[in-house]
Write a protein that holds these residues in place. Sequence first.
Motif, PDB file in Angstrom:
ATOM      1  N   GLY A   1      -0.126  -8.945   7.676  1.00 52.33           N
ATOM      2  CA  GLY A   1       0.620  -7.697   7.717  1.00 52.33           C
ATOM      3  C   GLY A   1       2.062  -7.991   8.052  1.00 52.33           C
ATOM      4  N   LEU A   2       2.986  -7.438   7.283  1.00 54.01           N
ATOM      5  CA  LEU A   2       4.403  -7.686   7.508  1.00 54.01           C
ATOM      6  C   LEU A   2       5.057  -6.508   8.221  1.00 54.01           C
ATOM      7  N   ASP A   3       4.848  -5.301   7.680  1.00 51.37           N
ATOM      8  CA  ASP A   3       5.542  -4.146   8.231  1.00 51.37           C
ATOM      9  C   ASP A   3       4.959  -2.868   7.631  1.00 51.37           C
ATOM     10  N   THR A   4       5.339  -1.758   8.203  1.00 49.49           N
ATOM     11  CA  THR A   4       5.113  -0.448   7.594  1.00 49.49           C
ATOM     12  C   THR A   4       6.492   0.185   7.494  1.00 49.49           C
ATOM     13  N   VAL A   5       6.835   0.631   6.280  1.00 45.09           N
ATOM     14  CA  VAL A   5       8.170   1.130   6.012  1.00 45.09           C
ATOM     15  C   VAL A   5       8.065   2.577   5.547  1.00 45.09           C
ATOM     16  N   GLU A   6       8.969   3.420   6.026  1.00 46.07           N
ATOM     17  CA  GLU A   6       9.018   4.773   5.464  1.00 46.07           C
ATOM     18  C   GLU A   6       9.308   4.601   3.979  1.00 46.07           C
ATOM     19  N   THR A   7       8.535   5.257   3.137  1.00 42.45           N
ATOM     20  CA  THR A   7       8.665   5.064   1.695  1.00 42.45           C
ATOM     21  C   THR A   7      10.083   5.365   1.214  1.00 42.45           C
ATOM     22  N   LYS A   8      10.752   6.322   1.845  1.00 45.07           N
ATOM     23  CA  LYS A   8      12.126   6.626   1.428  1.00 45.07           C
ATOM     24  C   LYS A   8      13.075   5.457   1.686  1.00 45.07           C
ATOM     25  N   HIS A   9      12.695   4.514   2.549  1.00 46.66           N
ATOM     26  CA  HIS A   9      13.516   3.333   2.835  1.00 46.66           C
ATOM     27  C   HIS A   9      12.947   2.052   2.205  1.00 46.66           C
ATOM     28  N   LEU A  10      11.889   2.198   1.407  1.00 47.17           N
ATOM     29  CA  LEU A  10      11.208   1.027   0.848  1.00 47.17           C
ATOM     30  C   LEU A  10      12.120   0.190  -0.041  1.00 47.17           C
TER      31      LEU A  10
ATOM     32  N   LYS B   1      -1.113   5.650  12.120  1.00 50.47           N
ATOM     33  CA  LYS B   1      -1.216   5.531  10.669  1.00 50.47           C
ATOM     34  C   LYS B   1      -0.419   4.347  10.129  1.00 50.47           C
ATOM     35  N   GLU B   2       0.654   3.976  10.823  1.00 50.49           N
ATOM     36  CA  GLU B   2       1.451   2.830  10.382  1.00 50.49           C
ATOM     37  C   GLU B   2       0.596   1.560  10.365  1.00 50.49           C
ATOM     38  N   LEU B   3      -0.232   1.413  11.398  1.00 46.59           N
ATOM     39  CA  LEU B   3      -1.084   0.231  11.491  1.00 46.59           C
ATOM     40  C   LEU B   3      -2.147   0.249  10.390  1.00 46.59           C
ATOM     41  N   VAL B   4      -2.729   1.422  10.138  1.00 44.48           N
ATOM     42  CA  VAL B   4      -3.724   1.542   9.071  1.00 44.48           C
ATOM     43  C   VAL B   4      -3.094   1.168   7.730  1.00 44.48           C
ATOM     44  N   ASP B   5      -1.859   1.622   7.481  1.00 46.11           N
ATOM     45  CA  ASP B   5      -1.177   1.311   6.220  1.00 46.11           C
ATOM     46  C   ASP B   5      -0.939  -0.188   6.077  1.00 46.11           C
ATOM     47  N   LYS B   6      -0.542  -0.835   7.174  1.00 41.68           N
ATOM     48  CA  LYS B   6      -0.269  -2.277   7.132  1.00 41.68           C
ATOM     49  C   LYS B   6      -1.565  -3.055   6.899  1.00 41.68           C
TER      50      LYS B   6
ATOM     51  N   ASP C   1       0.896  -1.151   0.000  1.00 38.99           N
ATOM     52  CA  ASP C   1       0.000   0.000   0.000  1.00 38.99           C
ATOM     53  C   ASP C   1       0.936   1.202   0.000  1.00 38.99           C
ATOM     54  N   TYR C   2       1.318   1.631  -1.206  1.00 40.41           N
ATOM     55  CA  TYR C   2       2.344   2.653  -1.397  1.00 40.41           C
ATOM     56  C   TYR C   2       1.791   4.023  -1.021  1.00 40.41           C
ATOM     57  N   GLY C   3       2.536   4.733  -0.186  1.00 37.24           N
ATOM     58  CA  GLY C   3       2.132   6.077   0.207  1.00 37.24           C
ATOM     59  C   GLY C   3       3.300   7.037   0.100  1.00 37.24           C
ATOM     60  N   LYS C   4       3.006   8.338   0.139  1.00 39.50           N
ATOM     61  CA  LYS C   4       4.066   9.343   0.037  1.00 39.50           C
ATOM     62  C   LYS C   4       5.052   9.231   1.204  1.00 39.50           C
ATOM     63  N   LYS C   5       4.530   9.033   2.416  1.00 37.68           N
ATOM     64  CA  LYS C   5       5.391   8.963   3.602  1.00 37.68           C
ATOM     65  C   LYS C   5       5.702   7.527   4.009  1.00 37.68           C
TER      66      LYS C   5
ATOM     67  N   GLU D   1      -0.300   8.289  -7.857  1.00 42.82           N
ATOM     68  CA  GLU D   1       0.078   7.410  -8.978  1.00 42.82           C
ATOM     69  C   GLU D   1       1.338   7.919  -9.671  1.00 42.82           C
ATOM     70  N   GLY D   2       1.548   9.239  -9.645  1.00 46.25           N
ATOM     71  CA  GLY D   2       2.753   9.816 -10.229  1.00 46.25           C
ATOM     72  C   GLY D   2       4.035   9.366  -9.532  1.00 46.25           C
ATOM     73  N   SER D   3       3.921   8.913  -8.285  1.00 41.09           N
ATOM     74  CA  SER D   3       5.068   8.359  -7.557  1.00 41.09           C
ATOM     75  C   SER D   3       5.116   6.836  -7.670  1.00 41.09           C
ATOM     76  N   ILE D   4       3.949   6.213  -7.792  1.00 37.59           N
ATOM     77  CA  ILE D   4       3.889   4.742  -7.842  1.00 37.59           C
ATOM     78  C   ILE D   4       4.427   4.213  -9.172  1.00 37.59           C
ATOM     79  N   THR D   5       4.052   4.833 -10.277  1.00 36.28           N
ATOM     80  CA  THR D   5       4.469   4.343 -11.589  1.00 36.28           C
ATOM     81  C   THR D   5       5.998   4.258 -11.725  1.00 36.28           C
ATOM     82  N   PRO D   6       6.754   5.302 -11.364  1.00 32.85           N
ATOM     83  CA  PRO D   6       8.214   5.174 -11.448  1.00 32.85           C
ATOM     84  C   PRO D   6       8.761   4.064 -10.537  1.00 32.85           C
ATOM     85  N   PHE D   7       8.160   3.907  -9.351  1.00 31.29           N
ATOM     86  CA  PHE D   7       8.587   2.837  -8.450  1.00 31.29           C
ATOM     87  C   PHE D   7       8.363   1.471  -9.105  1.00 31.29           C
ATOM     88  N   VAL D   8       7.181   1.259  -9.676  1.00 32.46           N
ATOM     89  CA  VAL D   8       6.856  -0.021 -10.330  1.00 32.46           C
ATOM     90  C   VAL D   8       7.823  -0.284 -11.486  1.00 32.46           C
TER      91      VAL D   8
END
Length: 136
Positions: free
Chosen positions: A27-36, A116-121, A7-11, A68-75
Amino acid sequence: GRILALDYGKKRTGVAVTDELRITANGLDTVETKHLWEFLQTYLAKETVDVLVVGEPKRMNDEPSDIEGSITPFVNRFKKHFPQIPVHRQDERFTSKLAMQAMIQAGAKQKTRRKKELVDKVSAVLILQSYLEENT
């Protein structure tokens, strides 16, 4: 191998994974997107993952969400570095609301639901469950 879902997010990015038999979504984890990226490289070096499922955020009119503008480059980067792992997109509309409802039904206190970490997971688990229901 397992199926990994994001569940890719900005943060933050919520991460969920199936068991080896692909029966349950956990649920495995919630990771700061900059460390994904580092997280995924480490995880994929240890575990066999056959499929990556990435949530596809859409607006009610089916237009792509701003993120989606951040997800597409990641994918695209993922496909380039891990060409052996197919990437599937899964509609993730309402997953955050459903995650909150699931936490309420599970008896989570309001203080816990604010994390929010739990909601993301939990959202990542719901994305993975949707994918499993449609593809198994």
